[in-house]
Design a protein around this motif. Structure first.
Motif, PDB file in Angstrom:
ATOM      1  N   GLY A  15       0.825  -1.206   0.000  1.00 10.57           N
ATOM      2  CA  GLY A  15       0.000   0.000   0.000  1.00 10.57           C
ATOM      3  C   GLY A  15       0.862   1.260   0.000  1.00 10.57           C
ATOM      4  O   GLY A  15       0.669   2.173  -0.818  1.00 10.57           O
ATOM      5  N   MET A 105      -4.060  -5.474   1.054  1.00  9.70           N
ATOM      6  CA  MET A 105      -4.336  -5.760   2.467  1.00  9.70           C
ATOM      7  C   MET A 105      -3.598  -6.984   3.004  1.00  9.70           C
ATOM      8  O   MET A 105      -3.872  -7.425   4.125  1.00  9.70           O
ATOM      9  CB  MET A 105      -5.842  -5.876   2.698  1.00  9.70           C
ATOM     10  CG  MET A 105      -6.480  -7.006   1.947  1.00  9.70           C
ATOM     11  SD  MET A 105      -8.274  -6.773   1.719  1.00  9.70           S
ATOM     12  CE  MET A 105      -8.809  -6.653   3.404  1.00  9.70           C
ATOM     13  N   CYS A 161       7.001 -15.321   1.812  1.00 10.06           N
ATOM     14  CA  CYS A 161       8.413 -15.683   1.938  1.00 10.06           C
ATOM     15  C   CYS A 161       8.594 -17.169   2.226  1.00 10.06           C
ATOM     16  O   CYS A 161       8.906 -17.572   3.341  1.00 10.06           O
ATOM     17  CB  CYS A 161       9.136 -14.867   2.994  1.00 10.06           C
ATOM     18  SG  CYS A 161      10.905 -14.962   2.726  1.00 10.06           S
TER      19      CYS A 161
HETATM   20  P1  FAD Z   1       1.695  -6.471   4.573  1.00 10.45           P
HETATM   21  O1  FAD Z   1       3.022  -5.807   4.545  1.00 10.45           O
HETATM   22  O2  FAD Z   1       1.488  -7.604   5.502  1.00 10.45           O
HETATM   23  O3  FAD Z   1       0.622  -5.327   4.849  1.00 10.45           O
HETATM   24  C1  FAD Z   1      -0.764  -5.537   4.861  1.00 10.45           C
HETATM   25  C2  FAD Z   1      -1.409  -4.328   5.526  1.00 10.45           C
HETATM   26  O4  FAD Z   1      -2.834  -4.380   5.355  1.00 10.45           O
HETATM   27  C3  FAD Z   1      -1.163  -4.280   7.038  1.00 10.45           C
HETATM   28  O5  FAD Z   1      -0.653  -3.016   7.396  1.00 10.45           O
HETATM   29  C4  FAD Z   1      -2.538  -4.534   7.645  1.00 10.45           C
HETATM   30  O6  FAD Z   1      -2.738  -3.845   8.869  1.00 10.45           O
HETATM   31  C5  FAD Z   1      -3.456  -3.997   6.555  1.00 10.45           C
HETATM   32  N1  FAD Z   1      -4.806  -4.577   6.567  1.00 10.45           N
HETATM   33  C6  FAD Z   1      -5.193  -5.843   6.837  1.00 10.45           C
HETATM   34  N2  FAD Z   1      -6.524  -5.964   6.759  1.00 10.45           N
HETATM   35  C7  FAD Z   1      -7.012  -4.746   6.389  1.00 10.45           C
HETATM   36  C8  FAD Z   1      -8.309  -4.236   6.130  1.00 10.45           C
HETATM   37  N3  FAD Z   1      -9.408  -5.006   6.225  1.00 10.45           N
HETATM   38  N4  FAD Z   1      -8.430  -2.935   5.774  1.00 10.45           N
HETATM   39  C9  FAD Z   1      -7.345  -2.125   5.665  1.00 10.45           C
HETATM   40  N5  FAD Z   1      -6.085  -2.562   5.909  1.00 10.45           N
HETATM   41  C10 FAD Z   1      -5.923  -3.860   6.261  1.00 10.45           C
HETATM   42  N6  FAD Z   1       9.866 -10.616   1.864  1.00 10.45           N
HETATM   43  C11 FAD Z   1      11.029 -10.409   1.202  1.00 10.45           C
HETATM   44  O7  FAD Z   1      11.022  -9.767   0.146  1.00 10.45           O
HETATM   45  N7  FAD Z   1      12.215 -10.889   1.659  1.00 10.45           N
HETATM   46  C12 FAD Z   1      12.290 -11.564   2.823  1.00 10.45           C
HETATM   47  O8  FAD Z   1      13.376 -11.967   3.219  1.00 10.45           O
HETATM   48  C13 FAD Z   1      11.096 -11.788   3.573  1.00 10.45           C
HETATM   49  N8  FAD Z   1      11.129 -12.456   4.746  1.00 10.45           N
HETATM   50  C14 FAD Z   1       9.989 -12.581   5.481  1.00 10.45           C
HETATM   51  C15 FAD Z   1      10.068 -13.202   6.725  1.00 10.45           C
HETATM   52  C16 FAD Z   1       8.948 -13.314   7.526  1.00 10.45           C
HETATM   53  C17 FAD Z   1       9.065 -13.999   8.871  1.00 10.45           C
HETATM   54  C18 FAD Z   1       7.711 -12.773   7.078  1.00 10.45           C
HETATM   55  C19 FAD Z   1       6.494 -12.849   7.960  1.00 10.45           C
HETATM   56  C20 FAD Z   1       7.623 -12.170   5.843  1.00 10.45           C
HETATM   57  C21 FAD Z   1       8.754 -12.072   5.033  1.00 10.45           C
HETATM   58  N9  FAD Z   1       8.711 -11.472   3.759  1.00 10.45           N
HETATM   59  C22 FAD Z   1       9.876 -11.282   3.051  1.00 10.45           C
HETATM   60  C23 FAD Z   1       7.410 -11.188   3.110  1.00 10.45           C
HETATM   61  C24 FAD Z   1       6.984  -9.719   3.131  1.00 10.45           C
HETATM   62  O9  FAD Z   1       7.041  -9.204   4.430  1.00 10.45           O
HETATM   63  C25 FAD Z   1       5.574  -9.587   2.565  1.00 10.45           C
HETATM   64  O10 FAD Z   1       5.494 -10.254   1.326  1.00 10.45           O
HETATM   65  C26 FAD Z   1       5.183  -8.128   2.381  1.00 10.45           C
HETATM   66  O11 FAD Z   1       5.122  -7.484   3.618  1.00 10.45           O
HETATM   67  C27 FAD Z   1       3.853  -8.019   1.627  1.00 10.45           C
HETATM   68  O12 FAD Z   1       3.358  -6.714   1.656  1.00 10.45           O
HETATM   69  P2  FAD Z   1       1.781  -6.432   1.720  1.00 10.45           P
HETATM   70  O13 FAD Z   1       1.649  -4.957   1.746  1.00 10.45           O
HETATM   71  O14 FAD Z   1       1.083  -7.218   0.688  1.00 10.45           O
HETATM   72  O15 FAD Z   1       1.325  -7.039   3.128  1.00 10.45           O
END
Ligand code: FAD
Length: 422
Positions: A15, A105, A161
């Protein structure tokens, strides 16, 4: 009802990166963000917190400090999507209407799918680097364990991941080896998958570490329940003939990677595919039925590795295409499926997996500098010193280093119409 050019759902990696890329291209856009959390997590750092390299505090920032001033922040979760009305209703009952919607999300960690797990996280030796704030407990357990059994689990795909379950294990083993206790510890990797890693090129290097640390590899072995007070884990193991067998294992330390599913609000909406994920075209990241809706990050149904590295490449694609859509120009930016998984095989060395859709290996660096299929000290340096600032100060700020989209001028622009009745 409040009206915006763009409404973004979720202020995680995807986001915030998309907002930054949109504002960089068109600072006058009227953007609203719905995000219930006060805190923003750099989750890729949690592996290093669990390995005693980073402090947890370095992986968390205040959401308020990361949201650009030009954006209206609704500190509330999306409660229902109404794409037919171009609006979203939030939990606090605000209704936001949009010209274009970006859904970012993330995914839902489904702790409750494993009976006995949710209530015991953080005690009885049960931990998970996936749970916000629990990686320091992983490190505490690793330091305390002198002998016994340590089990690391991995559920069925998809998970974010995909390498993280074994990264936690290798860093733990490395610590035990350095402290001469590894010989007293039985280490088990129990994965629901049929191979240790999904992209074959990286498997030989990982197998060497499995051997070095004398890890018991249990494939097609899925954690199904847990009795934390007696420290017993229950697994269902698929046999060669396709039948299944239930087995139980005692543990002193258990690192669980929970099953991961689409968020409920999304699953119940008109935006979801059959499995509950955002149903987008894998190249343009535009929704397959609703042309003014886009998705990226972990909530999308694109078959890439769910990683922040993927998000880094996806955000500029969404920003480009969304602005083209708003200005009635043809969309041209495409995402090639890039994802990356830096596998921390020992403290100081990483096997840097980088690949596109279909598992096609795609290294960022020339082979003489970094051979991703071999453990590399430079890759560790990249992960420890370079990637966190790249995340905070480039990706979340709209500086698209190592993230330039590819362009195609022959993209079908009307495919969503053919899908509309689906
Ligand atoms: P997120 O960053 O999880 O964000 C989702 C957001 O949506 C959150 O802020 C949440 O509060 C919000 N949300 C949820 N529901 C709602 C709703 N109904 N309405 C509004 N907002 C909402 N990636 C790498 O590239 N390299 C790595 O080495 C790596 N290692 C990792 C290790 C671990 C242990 C973990 C857990 C993850 C790792 N990742 C890694 C993966 C990476 O963190 C995620 O792929 C990335 O954060 C995805 O981004 P995102 O915005 O889709 O989800």
């Amino acid at each position: 009802t409040k009206n915006y050019d763009v409404v973004v759902i979720g202020g995680g990696a995807a986001g915030l990166a998309t907002i930054a890329s949109l504002l960089k291209r068109q600072p006058s856009l009227k953007i609203a963000l719905a995000e219930p959390s006060d805190q923003h997590y750099y989750q890729p750092g949690w592996t290093l917190v669990g390995g005693g390299v980073f402090k947890q505090a370095s992986t968390v920032k205040n959401m308020a400090d990361l949201i650009p001033a030009a954006v209206t922040w609704y500190k509330s979760a999306a409660a229902s999507f109404q794409p037919e009305l171009n609006q979203v209703v939030l939990q606090d009952n605000s209704t936001l209407s949009y010209r274009a919607l970006v859904v970012a999300m993330g995914l839902k960690l489904d702790w409750s799918a494993i009976p006995g797990l949710a209530d015991n996280l953080g005690q009885h030796g049960v931990t998970s680097n996936y749970a916000p704030g629990l990686a320091p407990y992983t490190w505490q357990l690793v330091q305390q364990l002198q002998q016994g059994t340590a089990i690391f689990t991995q559920p069925p795909m998809p998970i974010k991941c995909a390498g993280a379950p074994q990264k936690a294990m290798y860093l733990s083993c490395d610590h035990w080896l350095r402290h001469h206790v590894l010989k007293n510890i039985n280490v088990h990797f129990c994965s629901a998958g049929a191979a240790i890693f999904g992209v074959a090129d990286y498997v030989p290097a990982l197998q060497q570490y499995v051997k070095k640390y004398a890890i018991n590899l249990n494939l097609q072995t899925n954690l199904i329940a847990l009795d934390a007070s007696s420290q017993t884990a229950y697994f269902r193991q698929t046999q060669a003939d396709g039948s299944s067998k239930d087995i139980e294992k005692h543990f002193d330390m258990l690192h669980v990677t929970p099953p991961q599913v689409a968020p409920d609000v999304l699953r119940q909406s008109l935006l979801a595919d059959n499995a509950g994920w955002m149903n987008v075209f894998p190249d343009t990241l535009q929704h397959q039925q609703w042309p003014n809706v886009f998705a990226l990050g972990d909530c999308a149904n694109t078959p890439n590795a769910k990683t922040a590295a993927a998000v880094r490449k996806q955000a500029p694609v969404v920003a480009e295409n969304l602005i083209k859509l708003l200005t009635n120009k043809p969309m041209q930016a495409v995402y090639d499926g890039y994802g990356s998984c830096p596998l921390t095989v020992e403290r100081g060395k990483i096997v840097l997996a980088e690949f596109l859709y279909g598992g096609k290996v795609e290294p960022t660096f020339p082979k003489w500098l970094v051979d991703g299929t071999k453990p590399s000290a430079l890759s560790w340096f990249l992960k420890e010193k370079m990637l966190p600032p790249l995340y905070w100060y480039a990706m979340l700020k709209g500086h698209e280093w190592l993230a330039t989209p590819s362009y195609r001028d022959d993209l079908p622009q009307d495919r969503h119409q053919k899908n509309q009745l689906k």
